[in-house]
Scaffold this motif. Structure first.
Motif, mmCIF file in Angstrom:
data_model
loop_
_atom_site.group_PDB
_atom_site.id
_atom_site.type_symbol
_atom_site.label_atom_id
_atom_site.label_comp_id
_atom_site.label_asym_id
_atom_site.label_seq_id
_atom_site.Cartn_x
_atom_site.Cartn_y
_atom_site.Cartn_z
ATOM 1 N N ASP A 76 -3.550 0.334 -3.490
ATOM 2 C CA ASP A 76 -2.447 0.118 -2.542
ATOM 3 C C ASP A 76 -1.571 1.365 -2.516
ATOM 4 O O ASP A 76 -0.580 1.452 -3.235
ATOM 5 C CB ASP A 76 -1.630 -1.119 -2.937
ATOM 6 C CG ASP A 76 -0.560 -1.444 -1.892
ATOM 7 O OD1 ASP A 76 -0.513 -0.740 -0.858
ATOM 8 O OD2 ASP A 76 0.216 -2.377 -2.109
ATOM 9 N N SER A 94 2.737 -6.041 -5.180
ATOM 10 C CA SER A 94 1.789 -5.622 -4.150
ATOM 11 C C SER A 94 0.810 -6.750 -3.856
ATOM 12 O O SER A 94 0.045 -7.169 -4.723
ATOM 13 C CB SER A 94 1.024 -4.373 -4.605
ATOM 14 O OG SER A 94 -0.122 -4.183 -3.819
ATOM 15 N N SER A 111 -1.786 -6.576 -1.963
ATOM 16 C CA SER A 111 -3.144 -6.035 -2.027
ATOM 17 C C SER A 111 -3.639 -5.977 -3.462
ATOM 18 O O SER A 111 -4.780 -6.326 -3.754
ATOM 19 C CB SER A 111 -3.178 -4.624 -1.422
ATOM 20 O OG SER A 111 -2.858 -4.668 -0.059
#
Length: 680
Positions: free
Chosen positions: A351, A509, A511
């Motif tokens: 990310d 995050s 992701s």
């Protein structure tokens, strides 16, 4: 893990209480039990044996429970022992005091056998499972609504073991409703607000009443609720799969807790829009760093001022920086450089749009400047410093200045005398007189005297210069050593702050959480954990995996060559981008895989080895647990009900992770859809 592996100490002056506690512990298989009648006996046993858990009374003769707790909190192995306080005074302690004393949970006296059983056995299950716990990646809001302080503490501890720390508590439905209303304001735009562990039986407002009110307020659909109840049959009837997601009995086991909790935090896998090889990070950007000012242009009065001038830029670099709370935590330059190549670059590629990317870039830039600045300071030579001392600092020393002034005066006096003597010689040649001769002799005497004094003062000045140069050079070396040490220490702390900020950002995050949870890589979010992977596994292959597009992987195991090959080809037709491999062999070490596949398709009918044994080997190899492996079990013969609902069954009735061996194209298509539903 069996309860018997935990050694337990019961500390209570009441024989009756000790007997009750022992009876219920033995009932659940915890048979390594010692007893003490007061704190003094307890300390003697604690110094002799290693205990996993203590059941501790507070009010006792000779030495009370508080003294035992204070003693425990001073020993280096405190975090290896768990404490359950049993006392009439637990209500007066308060949650803050309980945490300060590092008490795991409390059981108010008097207590019933069932109450003790619910609390104690749940805690011991948590303790037993801690070594096998695989940390999940979830930092969303969680709330525990239960009137039992003991049960709240146990659930909190279980969540902490799973690396879930964003946990709030409420003692009844009314208090829980107030906090959920706050969530509604904070997470107004989110589809789901958070996860709630809800007890059904509570004073003021019970769990059922709370659910009704939440439904009226249209908040129920935004929650994921796990109900807790001593009557598990009733609780199970409430599970609807939309808001009431699971039910747990009291006491609960670790496996059941994880099975109920884990599906609520899983997210869909990510798909990268940019190839990792094309991503440029701030590691790859070389920036110019301003050079130090030349010593020739620096004007200072003292060595301290010189140091202050030279290190002013360093001070400005660190002015706005914060450091980890653990002030002693540092990461040296050499290790940081290896972290960049082995950890940070790979993680940031998952990310590179991480929320605090620019904060990390700023920290890295400051580190580059400090490292360059440290090199420039260290490159200042002894000759340069000596030249600066002689030209700039020595003339400002009072004693040196006074001697220099005297020498100047003597030189002027000698020059004047020589001029007068030469003039007198000329006069004597023209008109020799006795008076001129006497004056000449006096000039000669004075000149010899001045020259002697000048020689002495020159020697004194040389000696003083040598002394001051040595003294100032010693001071400079001490200042330089101290300042460079401070620069290095500060830079090491900034590197630690970089490390902490990186993982803090990754925890937020989506992701990265998705990558960790759905790709089967349940990794602890610390650099140290990643480095352990580097040491313990085929880390080169794992890094290679980071450096290409992520691909969903499926492993087909235990089928004949013809069966496995056809299954692979049929799945490839539906999912050409999947990495699908088929093996007849059940030995995981032969595959050379650096990561856990997204899905195992297993042959229940294989004669070589049972898939249960195989999955245990897989879990051991990849340092996870069997429950965390995603499986699709293929069968030919009928499945017995005992297989499906057995205590350690690998069949998941909710997800229906089993399917009959396909034979037609249509059945293979159905199998592909089943595999997709299990992966996503």
């Amino acid at each position: 893990m069996k309860g018997a592996v935990i050694k337990i100490l019961i500390v209570d002056d009441s024989l009756t209480v000790r007997k009750i506690v022992t009876r219920y512990l033995l009932k659940h298989g915890y048979d390594q039990i010692d007893e003490a009648v007061d704190g003094k006996e307890a300390l003697a046993l604690l110094q002799q044996y290693e205990y996993g858990c203590i059941f501790l009374d507070i009010n006792m003769p000779v030495m009370d429970g508080f003294a035992v707790l204070e003693w425990l909190n001073r020993v280096p192995w405190r975090d290896q022992i768990h404490v359950v306080v049993m006392s009439t005074e637990v209500i007066q302690l308060g949650q803050k005091r309980i945490r300060e004393l590092q008490i795991d949970t409390v059981i108010p006296k008097p207590f019933s056998g069932s109450e003790f059983e619910r609390t104690a056995v749940s805690l011991l299950n948590v303790i037993s499972s801690k070594a096998q716990t695989v940390q999940l990646v979830y930092d969303g809001p969680i709330m525990i609504i239960d009137d039992s302080l003991a049960m709240r503490n146990i659930i909190r501890k279980q969540l902490e073991n799973l690396n879930c720390l964003n946990v709030a508590e409420a003692v009844n439905g009314k208090e829980g409703l107030e906090k959920i209303s706050e969530w509604a304001m904070l997470y107004e735009d989110d589809e789901k607000m958070g996860i709630v562990f809800l007890d059904l039986t509570m004073p003021v407002m019970d769990g059922l009443q709370l659910i009704e009110i939440l439904e009226e307020k249209e908040l129920l659909s935004k929650l994921q609720i796990i109900v807790l109840s001593g009557s598990i049959d009733m609780a199970l009837t409430m599970v609807d799969g939309s808001s009431i997601m699971a039910a747990l009995p009291k006491p609960f086991e670790h496996t059941a807790f994880v099975q109920a909790f884990r599906p609520l935090i899983e997210e869909k896998p990510i798909r990268l829009q940019t190839r990792l090889s094309e991503i440029k990070l701030f590691f790859d950007v070389k920036k110019n760093v301003e050079n130090l000012a030349s010593l020739d242009v620096i004007e200072t009065e003292t060595l301290s001022e010189l140091a202050e001038f030279l290190f002013a830029s360093f001070e400005s670099m660190t002015l706005e920086l914060s450091f980890p709370k653990e002030r002693l935590r540092e990461i040296p330059k050499e290790i940081f450089a290896s972290f960049i190549e082995s950890v940070y670059r790979s993680v940031l590629m998952i990310d590179h749009r991480i929320e605090n990317y620019f904060e990390l870039e700023y920290l890295y830039d400051q580190l580059q400047k400090i490292d360059r600045y440290e090199s420039q300071i260290s490159a200042i030579t002894t000759e340069e410093i000596l030249g600066y001392i002689r030209m700039k600092l020595l003339p400002k020393n009072n004693e040196y200045a006074e001697l220099s002034a005297k020498i100047s005066r003597y030189r002027i006096a000698i020059k004047t005398l020589i001029e007068r003597k030469n003039k007198l010689i000329q006069m004597y040649k023209e008109t020799p007189t006795k008076q001129l001769k006497e004056t000449y002799e006096k000039y000669e005497h004075d000149l010899a005297s001045y020259r002697g004094a000048l020689g002495n003062h020159d020697k004194q000045l040389n000696d003083l210069s040598q002394f001051l140069e040595n003294e100032i050079m010693d001071q400079w070396e001490q200042i330089l050593k101290a300042q460079i040490h401070r620069m290095v220490k500060t830079a090491n702390q900034i590197r630690a702050e970089f490390d902490r900020s990186l993982w803090k950002g990754m925890r937020t995050s989506k992701s990265f959480r998705s990558y960790c949870n759905t790709q089967g890589r349940h990794l602890e979010l610390t650099t140290q954990s990643w480095l352990e992977h580097e040491n313990n596994r085929l880390y080169g292959q794992l890094r290679h995996f980071f450096e290409v597009d992520f691909r969903t992987s499926v492993l087909i195991v235990g089928f004949k060559d013809s069966e496995g090959s056809r299954m692979r080809e049929e799945l490839k037709k539906n999912f050409p981008m999947y990495d699908i491999q088929a093996f007849t062999n059940w030995t995981i070490k032969n595959y050379g895989l650096p990561y856990v596949p997204n899905l195992f398709i297993l042959n229940r009918e294989s004669q070589e080895e049972g898939f249960e044994t195989y999955l245990n080997e897989v879990a051991k190899r990849f340092e996870t647990s069997v429950e965390m492996l995603n499986t699709l079990i293929v069968y030919k013969g009928a499945i017995k009900s005992s297989e499906l609902i057995g205590t350690d069954s690998l069949y998941n009735l909710k997800r229906k992770n089993y399917i009959k061996m396909p034979s037609s194209p249509h059945e293979y298509t159905m199998m592909a859809l089943k595999a997709k539903s299990l992966i996503f």
